[in-house]
Scaffold this active site. Sequence first.
Site, PDB file in Angstrom:
ATOM      1  NE  ARG A  48      39.584  31.591  40.998  1.00 54.03           N
ATOM      2  CZ  ARG A  48      39.146  32.358  40.005  1.00 54.03           C
ATOM      3  NH1 ARG A  48      39.810  33.422  39.619  1.00 54.03           N
ATOM      4  NH2 ARG A  48      38.029  32.058  39.379  1.00 54.03           N
ATOM      5  CE  LYS A  81      32.611  34.071  34.868  1.00 50.68           C
ATOM      6  NZ  LYS A  81      32.469  35.509  34.629  1.00 50.68           N
ATOM      7  CD  GLU A 132      34.507  37.638  29.908  1.00 49.42           C
ATOM      8  OE1 GLU A 132      35.435  37.147  30.568  1.00 49.42           O
ATOM      9  OE2 GLU A 132      34.346  37.467  28.687  1.00 49.42           O
TER      10      GLU A 132
HETATM   11  P1  ATP Z   1      35.698  32.127  36.448  1.00 48.70           P
HETATM   12  O1  ATP Z   1      37.109  31.646  36.513  1.00 48.70           O
HETATM   13  O2  ATP Z   1      34.770  31.416  37.345  1.00 48.70           O
HETATM   14  O3  ATP Z   1      35.164  32.212  35.067  1.00 48.70           O
HETATM   15  P2  ATP Z   1      36.349  34.838  36.418  1.00 48.70           P
HETATM   16  O4  ATP Z   1      37.409  35.353  37.297  1.00 48.70           O
HETATM   17  O5  ATP Z   1      36.678  34.648  34.986  1.00 48.70           O
HETATM   18  O6  ATP Z   1      35.746  33.561  37.069  1.00 48.70           O
HETATM   19  P3  ATP Z   1      34.868  37.244  36.369  1.00 48.70           P
HETATM   20  O7  ATP Z   1      33.518  37.484  35.851  1.00 48.70           O
HETATM   21  O8  ATP Z   1      36.008  37.815  35.644  1.00 48.70           O
HETATM   22  O9  ATP Z   1      35.033  35.693  36.490  1.00 48.70           O
HETATM   23  O10 ATP Z   1      34.935  37.596  37.918  1.00 48.70           O
HETATM   24  C1  ATP Z   1      34.449  38.774  38.486  1.00 48.70           C
HETATM   25  C2  ATP Z   1      35.192  39.009  39.767  1.00 48.70           C
HETATM   26  O11 ATP Z   1      35.001  37.920  40.650  1.00 48.70           O
HETATM   27  C3  ATP Z   1      36.692  39.125  39.531  1.00 48.70           C
HETATM   28  O12 ATP Z   1      37.169  40.214  40.274  1.00 48.70           O
HETATM   29  C4  ATP Z   1      37.223  37.818  40.023  1.00 48.70           C
HETATM   30  O13 ATP Z   1      38.516  37.976  40.501  1.00 48.70           O
HETATM   31  C5  ATP Z   1      36.228  37.440  41.117  1.00 48.70           C
HETATM   32  N1  ATP Z   1      36.177  35.994  41.296  1.00 48.70           N
HETATM   33  C6  ATP Z   1      35.942  35.055  40.353  1.00 48.70           C
HETATM   34  N2  ATP Z   1      36.036  33.820  40.870  1.00 48.70           N
HETATM   35  C7  ATP Z   1      36.314  33.970  42.178  1.00 48.70           C
HETATM   36  C8  ATP Z   1      36.534  33.058  43.264  1.00 48.70           C
HETATM   37  N3  ATP Z   1      36.471  31.748  43.093  1.00 48.70           N
HETATM   38  N4  ATP Z   1      36.805  33.581  44.480  1.00 48.70           N
HETATM   39  C9  ATP Z   1      36.850  34.908  44.664  1.00 48.70           C
HETATM   40  N5  ATP Z   1      36.666  35.808  43.697  1.00 48.70           N
HETATM   41  C10 ATP Z   1      36.398  35.360  42.466  1.00 48.70           C
HETATM   42 MG    MG Z   2      37.349  36.049  33.703  1.00 47.95          MG
END
Ligand code: ATP
Ligand code: MG
Length: 561
Positions: free
Chosen positions: A262, A272, A37
């Site tokens: 994760r 983020k 995102e």
């Molecule tokens: P955050 O919680 O940091 O905001 P998010 O999951 O909301 O992360 P996205 O932009 O939706 O962020 O993530 C893009 C991809 O990266 C998704 O498939 C998510 O599952 C993966 N991802 C995000 N954080 C991690 C992590 N700590 N370890 C592994 N994969 C991750």
């Molecule tokens: Mg997200």
Amino acid sequence: MTENENAESRDFVRQIIDEDQKTGKWDGRVHTRFPPEPNGYLHIGHAKSICLNFGIAEEFDGRTNLRFDDTNPEKEDTEYVESIKEDIRWLGFDWQDRLFFASDYFGQLYEWAEQLIRNDKAYVCSLPLDEIRAGRGTPSSAGTNSPHRDRTVDENLDLFRRMKAGEFPEGAHVLRAKIDMAHPHMLLRDPIMYRIRHVEHHRTGSEWCIYPTYDYTHGQSDALEGITHSICTLEFENHRPLYDWYCETLGIHHPQQIEFNRLNLTYTVMSKRRLLELVNEGHVGGWDDPRMPTLRGLRRRGYTPAAIRNLCTHVGVTKHNAVADMVLLENSIREDLNRTAPRRMAVLNPIKVVLTNYPEDQEDLLDAVNNPEDEGAGTRSVPFSRELWIERDDFMEDPPKKFFRLAPGREVRLRYAYFIRCEEVIKDEDGNITELHCTVDPDTRGGNAPDGRKVKATLHWVSARHAVPAEVRLYDHLFAVEDPDEVEEESKDWKSNLNPDSLHVVETAWLEPSLSDSQSGERYQFERLGYFCVDADSSNDQLVFNRTVTLRDSWARARRK
Ligand code: ATP
Ligand code: MG
């Protein structure tokens, strides 16, 4: 390796795909995607997902899409889109011509929403959000049907079209899937599909004032792109039945979702939202602050793409969330830089050495090895003269038993140079040591005595007359505790655990002259001090270095004691 051993060493995601390849489930196709995102910069957790998705496609001769899941216009921005693209390329991956945006599918998603309404699978609900939430019930008790659940198809279509036309204020209506308010799975109790938002989207501008939810968008976006293996993190496991419901009810292709753990690291935060908070509140200098776990931050700190990719491989993928020790990341960069970083000499906390028996106008050029791990890296000349800088910590006037470095009357080796002996300690009126007067043995050039006598220490040094000044930034963990969520008092939050000493600036360090024209991004080992990287702020007038990592894991040693 036998095939069996090979299978055992493969993680469960790859094993699933091996099996699919065997059964021909997807006609041999492997098509993954990385779906960020665009609401912040990528962090090292994302790197794990990137390495997994792109890595698997490479291994199976498949493809990977980059798709921005941009359904939340308030928080998203093209600045983030551009940075994410740059960071993925920097890590070493390429989506070729497969760049997509969920917002490209808004038209199709809208058509599908009308289709669901026509099939009596969706309805417009006009309850306020808090009542919708309360109506969901609890995991142990069923929810209650919305009073609008039985609106006719025509009424629903009319209302939904007028929502799209901008006739209603935000919050007046939502579109909900018509599933089951008593469903054992809370997320399937008539979830929201569309909400009204009178805001501009970074790509579609003011074209839309209704926006689909992430849950209504994600599975269908995968479907539209022909994704075979939709790999995501564990928290989406309980969304899977809902994605499946949308795809099955719409009668469209339905990728296999696979959830993995994760990446979390000690001494930092990995979300983020939190990282944005640190930036906005000025706790760090920006998204690329070298203390941040963002790819920008790590890159500026001196991390290489290879070190980050190696860490991601090393931690592997499982079904259990755990926290990886920051030491793993640090070891990964040490291993890489040990092989690749040229060695140099620099003094961070200087004290002057005057060689009283070395002529003022004399100068000597000594051969120094650039990298003992890499013969091809060759040697360089380092100038030597009467006045030198050495590390203040390398001298003690009154040394305890186990201190083997310089002390009054004692002889040590200067790296690549000579043996010197400390003859006299010079102090100012307040008793502070200002200079060490030493003698050099000219017969020990190159660092060995012809009479075979030994010394117990080898020190690094820089010729004072030739030395180049630099600012050097030393970093420690961003948080003072392993788990920033563990707070001492309830009134405190995770930010109370920020490490007040995470940055220490050495205003004037002295570097050997070969570093005078070093360029931003270059990485070196400063002998005995660690790995360092030229900062983006650095210029020919003012050199600035960041310490990437110390030479050894001083934390592990502290723990062992
Ligand atoms: P955050 O919680 O940091 O905001 P998010 O999951 O909301 O992360 P996205 O932009 O939706 O962020 O993530 C893009 C991809 O990266 C998704 O498939 C998510 O599952 C993966 N991802 C995000 N954080 C991690 C992590 N700590 N370890 C592994 N994969 C991750
Ligand atoms: Mg997200």
